[in-house]
Design a protein around this motif. Structure first.
Motif, PDB file in Angstrom:
ATOM      1  N   MET A   1      -1.556 -12.460  -0.706  1.00  0.00           N
ATOM      2  CA  MET A   1      -0.629 -11.545  -1.369  1.00  0.00           C
ATOM      3  C   MET A   1      -1.350 -10.358  -1.975  1.00  0.00           C
ATOM      4  O   MET A   1      -0.933  -9.236  -1.821  1.00  0.00           O
ATOM      5  CB  MET A   1       0.168 -12.330  -2.427  1.00  0.00           C
ATOM      6  CG  MET A   1       0.986 -11.473  -3.353  1.00  0.00           C
ATOM      7  SD  MET A   1       2.247 -10.549  -2.471  1.00  0.00           S
ATOM      8  CE  MET A   1       2.991  -9.659  -3.788  1.00  0.00           C
ATOM      9  N   SER A   2      -2.446 -10.626  -2.664  1.00  0.00           N
ATOM     10  CA  SER A   2      -3.137  -9.522  -3.321  1.00  0.00           C
ATOM     11  C   SER A   2      -3.718  -8.547  -2.307  1.00  0.00           C
ATOM     12  O   SER A   2      -3.757  -7.352  -2.561  1.00  0.00           O
ATOM     13  CB  SER A   2      -4.222 -10.033  -4.270  1.00  0.00           C
ATOM     14  OG  SER A   2      -5.268 -10.635  -3.553  1.00  0.00           O
ATOM     15  N   GLU A   3      -4.140  -9.060  -1.139  1.00  0.00           N
ATOM     16  CA  GLU A   3      -4.710  -8.163  -0.126  1.00  0.00           C
ATOM     17  C   GLU A   3      -3.686  -7.143   0.354  1.00  0.00           C
ATOM     18  O   GLU A   3      -4.004  -5.968   0.522  1.00  0.00           O
ATOM     19  CB  GLU A   3      -5.263  -8.972   1.041  1.00  0.00           C
ATOM     20  CG  GLU A   3      -6.477  -9.796   0.668  1.00  0.00           C
ATOM     21  CD  GLU A   3      -6.882 -10.772   1.754  1.00  0.00           C
ATOM     22  OE1 GLU A   3      -6.390 -10.669   2.892  1.00  0.00           O
ATOM     23  OE2 GLU A   3      -7.693 -11.651   1.441  1.00  0.00           O
ATOM     24  N   ALA A   4      -2.458  -7.577   0.563  1.00  0.00           N
ATOM     25  CA  ALA A   4      -1.399  -6.668   1.000  1.00  0.00           C
ATOM     26  C   ALA A   4      -1.092  -5.638  -0.085  1.00  0.00           C
ATOM     27  O   ALA A   4      -0.906  -4.450   0.215  1.00  0.00           O
ATOM     28  CB  ALA A   4      -0.144  -7.455   1.368  1.00  0.00           C
ATOM     29  N   LEU A   5      -1.041  -6.079  -1.324  1.00  0.00           N
ATOM     30  CA  LEU A   5      -0.766  -5.169  -2.434  1.00  0.00           C
ATOM     31  C   LEU A   5      -1.908  -4.181  -2.626  1.00  0.00           C
ATOM     32  O   LEU A   5      -1.676  -2.988  -2.844  1.00  0.00           O
ATOM     33  CB  LEU A   5      -0.513  -5.955  -3.719  1.00  0.00           C
ATOM     34  CG  LEU A   5      -0.163  -5.125  -4.954  1.00  0.00           C
ATOM     35  CD1 LEU A   5       1.080  -4.275  -4.708  1.00  0.00           C
ATOM     36  CD2 LEU A   5       0.038  -6.035  -6.151  1.00  0.00           C
TER      37      LEU A   5
ATOM     38  N   SER B   1      -3.983  -3.154  -0.332  1.00  0.00           N
ATOM     39  CA  SER B   1      -3.922  -2.226   0.799  1.00  0.00           C
ATOM     40  C   SER B   1      -2.803  -1.204   0.627  1.00  0.00           C
ATOM     41  O   SER B   1      -3.003  -0.006   0.847  1.00  0.00           O
ATOM     42  CB  SER B   1      -3.722  -3.015   2.099  1.00  0.00           C
ATOM     43  OG  SER B   1      -3.668  -2.153   3.192  1.00  0.00           O
ATOM     44  N   ALA B   2      -1.630  -1.658   0.211  1.00  0.00           N
ATOM     45  CA  ALA B   2      -0.503  -0.746  -0.007  1.00  0.00           C
ATOM     46  C   ALA B   2      -0.817   0.260  -1.105  1.00  0.00           C
ATOM     47  O   ALA B   2      -0.518   1.453  -0.973  1.00  0.00           O
ATOM     48  CB  ALA B   2       0.759  -1.535  -0.351  1.00  0.00           C
ATOM     49  N   THR B   3      -1.428  -0.214  -2.175  1.00  0.00           N
ATOM     50  CA  THR B   3      -1.777   0.670  -3.286  1.00  0.00           C
ATOM     51  C   THR B   3      -2.812   1.698  -2.850  1.00  0.00           C
ATOM     52  O   THR B   3      -2.682   2.893  -3.138  1.00  0.00           O
ATOM     53  CB  THR B   3      -2.310  -0.155  -4.476  1.00  0.00           C
ATOM     54  OG1 THR B   3      -1.353  -1.143  -4.827  1.00  0.00           O
ATOM     55  CG2 THR B   3      -2.578   0.730  -5.678  1.00  0.00           C
ATOM     56  N   GLU B   4      -3.827   1.233  -2.156  1.00  0.00           N
ATOM     57  CA  GLU B   4      -4.867   2.141  -1.677  1.00  0.00           C
ATOM     58  C   GLU B   4      -4.286   3.176  -0.717  1.00  0.00           C
ATOM     59  O   GLU B   4      -4.606   4.369  -0.823  1.00  0.00           O
ATOM     60  CB  GLU B   4      -5.984   1.356  -0.997  1.00  0.00           C
ATOM     61  CG  GLU B   4      -7.124   2.247  -0.528  1.00  0.00           C
ATOM     62  CD  GLU B   4      -8.263   1.460   0.072  1.00  0.00           C
ATOM     63  OE1 GLU B   4      -9.413   1.871  -0.148  1.00  0.00           O
ATOM     64  OE2 GLU B   4      -8.012   0.451   0.772  1.00  0.00           O
ATOM     65  N   ASN B   5      -3.415   2.753   0.183  1.00  0.00           N
ATOM     66  CA  ASN B   5      -2.802   3.694   1.124  1.00  0.00           C
ATOM     67  C   ASN B   5      -1.978   4.753   0.408  1.00  0.00           C
ATOM     68  O   ASN B   5      -2.021   5.933   0.771  1.00  0.00           O
ATOM     69  CB  ASN B   5      -1.946   2.947   2.150  1.00  0.00           C
ATOM     70  CG  ASN B   5      -2.777   2.167   3.134  1.00  0.00           C
ATOM     71  OD1 ASN B   5      -3.953   2.457   3.360  1.00  0.00           O
ATOM     72  ND2 ASN B   5      -2.174   1.154   3.742  1.00  0.00           N
ATOM     73  N   ARG B   6      -1.241   4.346  -0.617  1.00  0.00           N
ATOM     74  CA  ARG B   6      -0.448   5.311  -1.396  1.00  0.00           C
ATOM     75  C   ARG B   6      -1.363   6.318  -2.100  1.00  0.00           C
ATOM     76  O   ARG B   6      -1.097   7.512  -2.109  1.00  0.00           O
ATOM     77  CB  ARG B   6       0.425   4.603  -2.436  1.00  0.00           C
ATOM     78  CG  ARG B   6       1.574   3.874  -1.863  1.00  0.00           C
ATOM     79  CD  ARG B   6       2.587   4.838  -1.324  1.00  0.00           C
ATOM     80  NE  ARG B   6       3.722   4.074  -0.834  1.00  0.00           N
ATOM     81  CZ  ARG B   6       4.798   4.616  -0.350  1.00  0.00           C
ATOM     82  NH1 ARG B   6       4.921   5.915  -0.277  1.00  0.00           N
ATOM     83  NH2 ARG B   6       5.778   3.869   0.084  1.00  0.00           N
TER      84      ARG B   6
END
Length: 93
Positions: free
Chosen positions: A1-5, A7-12
């Motif tokens: 779960m944290s990996e997806a979050l 990654s999403a945060t970094e992409n934003r």
């Protein structure tokens, strides 16, 4: 779960950074947050909640020692709140 979050945060943040190339303040805020994100992600938080908590703690600790202006602190906090809103994550503050 944290990996997806993470990654999403970094992409934003990276997208915001690219859009801010002609806005030095926002570019700095993005870079500041990305550096904290990378530090926290390296610790491999166990959950998305732990990631958000650890990142907020990292920012709070840094704000207490970094010689940032109140305007910079406010801009970083505002950007962090916006990015969390974009990824649908709750914030501590």
């Amino acid at each position: 779960m944290s990996e997806a979050l993470i990654s999403a945060t970094e992409n934003r943040l990276l997208a915001r950074e690219q859009a801010a190339l002609d806005k030095p303040d926002e570019l700095f805020y993005c870079s500041y947050l990305i550096s904290h994100l990378n530090l926290v992600a390296a610790e491999l938080p166990e959950s998305g909640e732990a990631f958000l908590h650890d990142l907020q703690q990292s920012l709070d600790s840094a704000f207490s020692v970094d010689q940032l202006s109140d305007q910079d602190k406010s801009g970083i906090k505002s950007l962090w709140n916006e990015v969390c809103g974009e990824i649908g994550s709750p914030l501590a503050s």
